[in-house]
Design a protein around this motif. Sequence first.
Motif, mmCIF file in Angstrom:
data_model
loop_
_atom_site.group_PDB
_atom_site.id
_atom_site.type_symbol
_atom_site.label_atom_id
_atom_site.label_comp_id
_atom_site.label_asym_id
_atom_site.label_seq_id
_atom_site.Cartn_x
_atom_site.Cartn_y
_atom_site.Cartn_z
ATOM 1 N N TYR A 199 23.616 105.332 35.433
ATOM 2 C CA TYR A 199 24.417 106.958 35.312
ATOM 3 C C TYR A 199 25.216 106.907 34.092
ATOM 4 N N PRO A 200 24.515 106.857 32.901
ATOM 5 C CA PRO A 200 25.489 106.976 31.718
ATOM 6 C C PRO A 200 26.423 108.230 31.837
ATOM 7 N N ALA A 201 27.423 108.266 31.155
ATOM 8 C CA ALA A 201 28.422 109.404 31.170
ATOM 9 C C ALA A 201 29.038 109.453 29.906
ATOM 10 N N VAL A 202 29.293 110.781 29.360
ATOM 11 C CA VAL A 202 29.794 111.368 28.104
ATOM 12 C C VAL A 202 31.487 111.186 28.564
ATOM 13 N N PRO A 203 32.228 110.591 27.797
ATOM 14 C CA PRO A 203 33.779 110.345 28.355
ATOM 15 C C PRO A 203 34.366 111.873 27.555
ATOM 16 N N LEU A 204 35.168 112.121 28.276
ATOM 17 C CA LEU A 204 36.010 113.464 27.991
ATOM 18 C C LEU A 204 37.606 113.018 28.253
ATOM 19 N N GLY A 209 25.152 115.325 27.724
ATOM 20 C CA GLY A 209 24.732 114.600 28.400
ATOM 21 C C GLY A 209 24.605 115.034 29.866
ATOM 22 N N GLU A 210 24.115 114.011 30.741
ATOM 23 C CA GLU A 210 23.681 114.500 32.182
ATOM 24 C C GLU A 210 25.082 114.600 32.994
ATOM 25 N N ARG A 211 25.850 113.653 32.798
ATOM 26 C CA ARG A 211 27.173 113.579 33.395
ATOM 27 C C ARG A 211 28.537 113.250 32.332
ATOM 28 N N VAL A 212 29.550 113.755 33.018
ATOM 29 C CA VAL A 212 30.836 113.630 32.106
ATOM 30 C C VAL A 212 31.764 112.559 32.813
ATOM 31 N N LEU A 213 32.532 111.772 32.091
ATOM 32 C CA LEU A 213 33.711 110.999 32.974
ATOM 33 C C LEU A 213 34.913 111.667 32.204
ATOM 34 N N PHE A 214 35.650 112.247 33.034
ATOM 35 C CA PHE A 214 36.967 112.970 32.584
ATOM 36 C C PHE A 214 38.112 111.903 32.899
ATOM 37 N N ALA A 273 30.467 99.838 43.432
ATOM 38 C CA ALA A 273 29.845 100.743 42.920
ATOM 39 C C ALA A 273 28.795 101.297 43.511
ATOM 40 N N LYS A 274 28.019 100.652 44.201
ATOM 41 C CA LYS A 274 26.548 100.751 45.015
ATOM 42 C C LYS A 274 27.283 102.025 46.106
ATOM 43 N N ASN A 275 28.430 101.984 46.651
ATOM 44 C CA ASN A 275 28.695 102.696 47.616
ATOM 45 C C ASN A 275 29.582 104.118 47.090
ATOM 46 N N GLN A 276 29.744 104.222 45.593
ATOM 47 C CA GLN A 276 30.178 105.524 45.138
ATOM 48 C C GLN A 276 29.087 106.370 44.649
ATOM 49 N N PRO A 277 29.414 107.840 44.974
ATOM 50 C CA PRO A 277 28.093 108.711 44.513
ATOM 51 C C PRO A 277 28.176 108.908 42.945
ATOM 52 N N LEU A 278 27.898 107.931 42.006
ATOM 53 C CA LEU A 278 27.983 107.924 40.687
ATOM 54 C C LEU A 278 26.902 109.003 39.873
ATOM 55 N N ASN A 279 26.112 109.246 40.765
ATOM 56 C CA ASN A 279 25.069 110.475 39.991
ATOM 57 C C ASN A 279 25.588 111.689 39.925
ATOM 58 N N ARG A 280 26.970 112.004 40.400
ATOM 59 C CA ARG A 280 27.415 113.258 40.329
ATOM 60 C C ARG A 280 27.761 113.773 38.800
ATOM 61 N N ARG A 281 27.726 114.890 38.704
ATOM 62 C CA ARG A 281 27.816 115.730 37.207
ATOM 63 C C ARG A 281 29.232 115.255 36.725
ATOM 64 N N LEU A 282 30.327 115.264 37.740
ATOM 65 C CA LEU A 282 31.616 115.240 36.942
ATOM 66 C C LEU A 282 32.492 113.977 37.741
ATOM 67 N N LEU A 283 32.669 112.939 36.734
ATOM 68 C CA LEU A 283 33.148 111.618 37.403
ATOM 69 C C LEU A 283 34.581 111.656 37.049
ATOM 70 N N LEU A 284 35.744 111.746 37.872
ATOM 71 C CA LEU A 284 37.030 111.869 37.477
ATOM 72 C C LEU A 284 37.836 110.439 37.687
ATOM 73 N N ALA A 291 38.271 101.285 30.588
ATOM 74 C CA ALA A 291 37.442 102.572 30.490
ATOM 75 C C ALA A 291 36.165 101.979 29.792
ATOM 76 N N ARG A 292 36.214 101.120 29.019
ATOM 77 C CA ARG A 292 34.716 100.487 28.492
ATOM 78 C C ARG A 292 34.137 100.054 29.362
ATOM 79 N N LEU A 293 34.540 99.088 30.137
ATOM 80 C CA LEU A 293 33.986 98.420 31.197
ATOM 81 C C LEU A 293 33.153 99.228 32.216
ATOM 82 N N VAL A 294 34.036 100.337 32.732
ATOM 83 C CA VAL A 294 33.483 101.532 33.665
ATOM 84 C C VAL A 294 32.369 102.201 32.886
ATOM 85 N N LEU A 295 32.371 102.559 31.628
ATOM 86 C CA LEU A 295 31.374 103.046 30.909
ATOM 87 C C LEU A 295 30.167 102.393 30.893
#
Length: 348
Positions: free
Chosen positions: A110-115, A152-157, A191-202, A98-102
């Motif tokens: 595309y920084p994300a706030v983890p929930l 933040g702009e996006r959340v990693l759930f 990573a380049k082929n994933q839409p990481l800009n989305r608001r909610l990353l699951l 999880a740390r690596l992905v963040l």
Amino acid sequence: MVDITREIVTLKRQLGSRLCVMGHHYQHDSVVQHCDITGDSLELARRVADVQAEHIVFCGVWFMGESAALLAGPGQQVHLPNPDADCLMSRMSPASLARLVLEQLAEAGYPAVPLAYVNTDVALKAVVGEYGGAVCTSANAKTMLRWALRQGERVLFLPDRHLGDNTATQLGIDQTERHVLRVGAHGLVQAKNQPLNRRLLLWPGCCAIHARLSLEDVEGARAAYPGCRIVVHPECREEVVSCCDAAGSTSFLIKEAERVAAEVPGSTLVIGTENNLVKRLATRYAKQCRIVPLAHAICGNMAKVTEKRLWQALGAVVEGTATPVVVDENLRQPARLALTRMLTACGQ
Ligand code: 13P
Ligand code: SF4
């Protein structure tokens, strides 16, 4: 032969106010009958702070005992009757990954706030605390996702993609704003082929017990019990939730049973969650209404906590040989931060 039930009563009497037995609603009746406090994850986490007893014996899976140990006061010990009872979903988002992905998300811009769902280990909760995020339970996921989106702009759930998905639907977050991450042993896959800009990353995790409940189960229940009401836990897949009448946490499902029994006597309520709870509700309201499980759903890990294990754990507490849950001191502060952010954001 030893009468375990009586032995437990005797041991509990012996320990008196030095002991509190807590248990999750998914526990078997033979265990629940000995619990001083029962609840869902949120209720149990909330109640720990009020418990004065020196020993908390926690009937549930590992992460629940660990969360209790995190919230317990100085001088209090938390014991699990069976430390092998481990929620498999809670292991699907290892802290290091999880740390690596963040980090990868931040590096990609595309920084994300983890929930994190409370069904995670302390190491993961610590990473979440460190990255400015919080914990949530199924009972407050909506409030907490709203909270996280404000940070933040996006959340990693993580780790339950279905709870994340169902909560996003409740908040009106469009499918085009969500993305289920592809994660491998080395973090994000292509990573380049994933839409990481989305608001909610699951995060791509799930609970096998709830994710197994299917559309066919729902159709089968509607055919078997015409006019029935079907309610499920939000760990079920979104397509299943969307064709049911309502979805909600364990405490919501209990309230639904109580409400249907009082307001719609003679009707049938179908509940999609762990069967120990459904069976207990069916017995409790048998005179008022019919309550049936949507399908077979037993959490094998919850079932590892038995009356015999509880008896042995209490015996060890009395003898002073019990091994309490130990939380790594380096993880305690950031993990506690993630939990207390939840309690504060929910006004608890
Ligand atoms: P609750 O948060 O509803 O108690 O659920 C915990 C759990 O493990 C569900 O499978
Ligand atoms: Fe974990 Fe699912 Fe069991 Fe709950 S029912 S403890 S989420 S495996």
